[in-house]
Design an enzyme around this catalytic site. Sequence first.
Site, PDB file in Angstrom:
ATOM      1  NE  ARG A  15      -1.991  -1.693   3.553  1.00 52.74           N
ATOM      2  CZ  ARG A  15      -2.471  -1.825   4.921  1.00 52.74           C
ATOM      3  NH1 ARG A  15      -3.686  -1.511   5.174  1.00 52.74           N
ATOM      4  NH2 ARG A  15      -1.644  -2.349   5.739  1.00 52.74           N
ATOM      5  CE  LYS A  75       0.922  -2.181   9.535  1.00 53.85           C
ATOM      6  NZ  LYS A  75      -0.517  -2.597  10.268  1.00 53.85           N
ATOM      7  CE1 TYR A  94      -5.592   2.580  10.418  1.00 59.94           C
ATOM      8  CE2 TYR A  94      -4.469   1.964   8.393  1.00 59.94           C
ATOM      9  CZ  TYR A  94      -5.510   2.256   8.863  1.00 59.94           C
ATOM     10  OH  TYR A  94      -6.687   2.395   8.456  1.00 59.94           O
ATOM     11  CG  HIS A  96      -1.967  -0.789  15.194  1.00 60.92           C
ATOM     12  ND1 HIS A  96      -3.424  -0.658  15.656  1.00 60.92           N
ATOM     13  CD2 HIS A  96      -2.000  -0.633  14.091  1.00 60.92           C
ATOM     14  CE1 HIS A  96      -4.042  -0.687  14.565  1.00 60.92           C
ATOM     15  NE2 HIS A  96      -3.267  -0.652  13.523  1.00 60.92           N
ATOM     16  CD  GLU A 118      -3.570   3.270  15.554  1.00 61.24           C
ATOM     17  OE1 GLU A 118      -2.392   3.148  16.503  1.00 61.24           O
ATOM     18  OE2 GLU A 118      -3.343   3.513  14.414  1.00 61.24           O
ATOM     19  CG  ASP A 198     -19.559  -7.846  20.880  1.00 61.54           C
ATOM     20  OD1 ASP A 198     -19.285  -7.084  21.930  1.00 61.54           O
ATOM     21  OD2 ASP A 198     -18.755  -7.321  19.979  1.00 61.54           O
ATOM     22  CB  SER A 220     -18.226 -12.820  24.118  1.00 65.26           C
ATOM     23  OG  SER A 220     -16.945 -13.464  24.209  1.00 65.26           O
ATOM     24  CG  LEU A 240     -10.473  -1.692  18.176  1.00 70.83           C
ATOM     25  CD1 LEU A 240      -8.947  -2.013  18.049  1.00 70.83           C
ATOM     26  CD2 LEU A 240     -10.913  -0.989  17.297  1.00 70.83           C
ATOM     27  CB  ALA A 268      -7.093  -8.748  17.553  1.00 71.04           C
ATOM     28  CG  ASP A 270      -2.088  -4.415  13.049  1.00 70.01           C
ATOM     29  OD1 ASP A 270      -1.148  -4.520  12.724  1.00 70.01           O
ATOM     30  OD2 ASP A 270      -2.744  -4.058  11.891  1.00 70.01           O
ATOM     31  CB  ALA A 299       0.718  -7.416  11.649  1.00 79.41           C
ATOM     32  CG  ASN A 300       1.139  -6.158   6.152  1.00 83.43           C
ATOM     33  OD1 ASN A 300       1.425  -7.230   6.460  1.00 83.43           O
ATOM     34  ND2 ASN A 300       1.890  -5.446   5.164  1.00 83.43           N
TER      35      ASN A 300
END
Length: 367
Positions: A15, A75, A94, A96, A118, A198, A220, A240, A268, A270, A299-300
């Site tokens: 990207r 990233k 991003y 993280h 994010e 959830d 959950s 998240l 998840a 990241d 991770a991407n």
Amino acid sequence: MIVGVPKEIKNNESRVGMTPAGVYELVKNNHKVYVQSTAGEGSGFFDKDYEQVGAEILESIEEVYAKSEMIVKVKEPIAKEYGLIKEGQIVFTYFHFASSEPLTKAMIESKSICIAYETVEDEDGTLPLLTPMSEVAGRMAVQQGAKYLEKPAKGRGVLLGGVPGVAPGKVLVLGAGVVGIQAAKMAAGLGAHVTIMDVNMKRLRYVNDVMPNHVVTDFSTEFSIRKHIKNHDLIIGGVLLKGKKAPNLITRDMLKEMRPGTVIVDVAVDQGGCVETTKATTHEDPVFIIDDVVHYCVANMPGAVPYTSTIALTNVTLPYVLKLANNGWQAACRSDRSLEKGLNVVEGKVVYKEIIEAFDWNEPVLI
């Protein structure tokens, strides 16, 4: 303002931080844009495309960082880039941070302005700059999971949609946010039986309202997760917690309760992953196996479909990039509460409390 778009150098990251259409808007607003040579090729955008809209092409990543007041990336910077970031430079990408203490410390030392895609947050609690990549990753999670369920990939040998006379595969989705909804939609479209979990009953009610009957919901808890992992073929982690490290919903001991060849796709990753055995992988080497359970933890993930991802990302980041370029980061953040929430590290200080909590630091937080 002088805006730089470097080439991403993370493993198999194709990207780019901005499309030519985005650059055109910046140039139209009298900003200077430097784009590193070949930065957009992986996404299908070439140097001539950027030059035609007014960008200047620079050969090296060092030049882009050295000449730019604001860096627009995809990233988080990796170790090779740490020393290139200057004091007072805006880095919009991003990050993280909660999943990487070395990155956080490096950005503190750089005394730059780190604005994380994010954590930009609208009044309704949605994350507008994370949403499109979550949509891509959620949909991709099912594609990848279906592939790694195949026997040559050490999966159970299950076709998610089944065939007449053979029951479809079963998909367990942890989290009914953007990733979870998109994953459930894709899995349901293939004909799989889907369970989505959830702790937010409003989200579960929404899922019940919009999904077909072969998508079922469950509240959950550890007990219910342990029950479902025993008979589901594909498990997708889409949990998240804004700016925080993801909770471990699946622990190491739970793997032994899964059938051999079960596949876990931890979107998840990241944020540290919602599976205890998660470790970040790359598109080059995407999976590993523990206790006969296949783990896909790239991770991407959206980097595998860079044309789609880059356009989707620029669509949402461009208004904020323009605001930062037109007004400077301080005025832009004062006038836009959503953008202000994207401030994570400012001139050597952590200003996002969830990052400090992630590392149990006692440093003061600027508000």
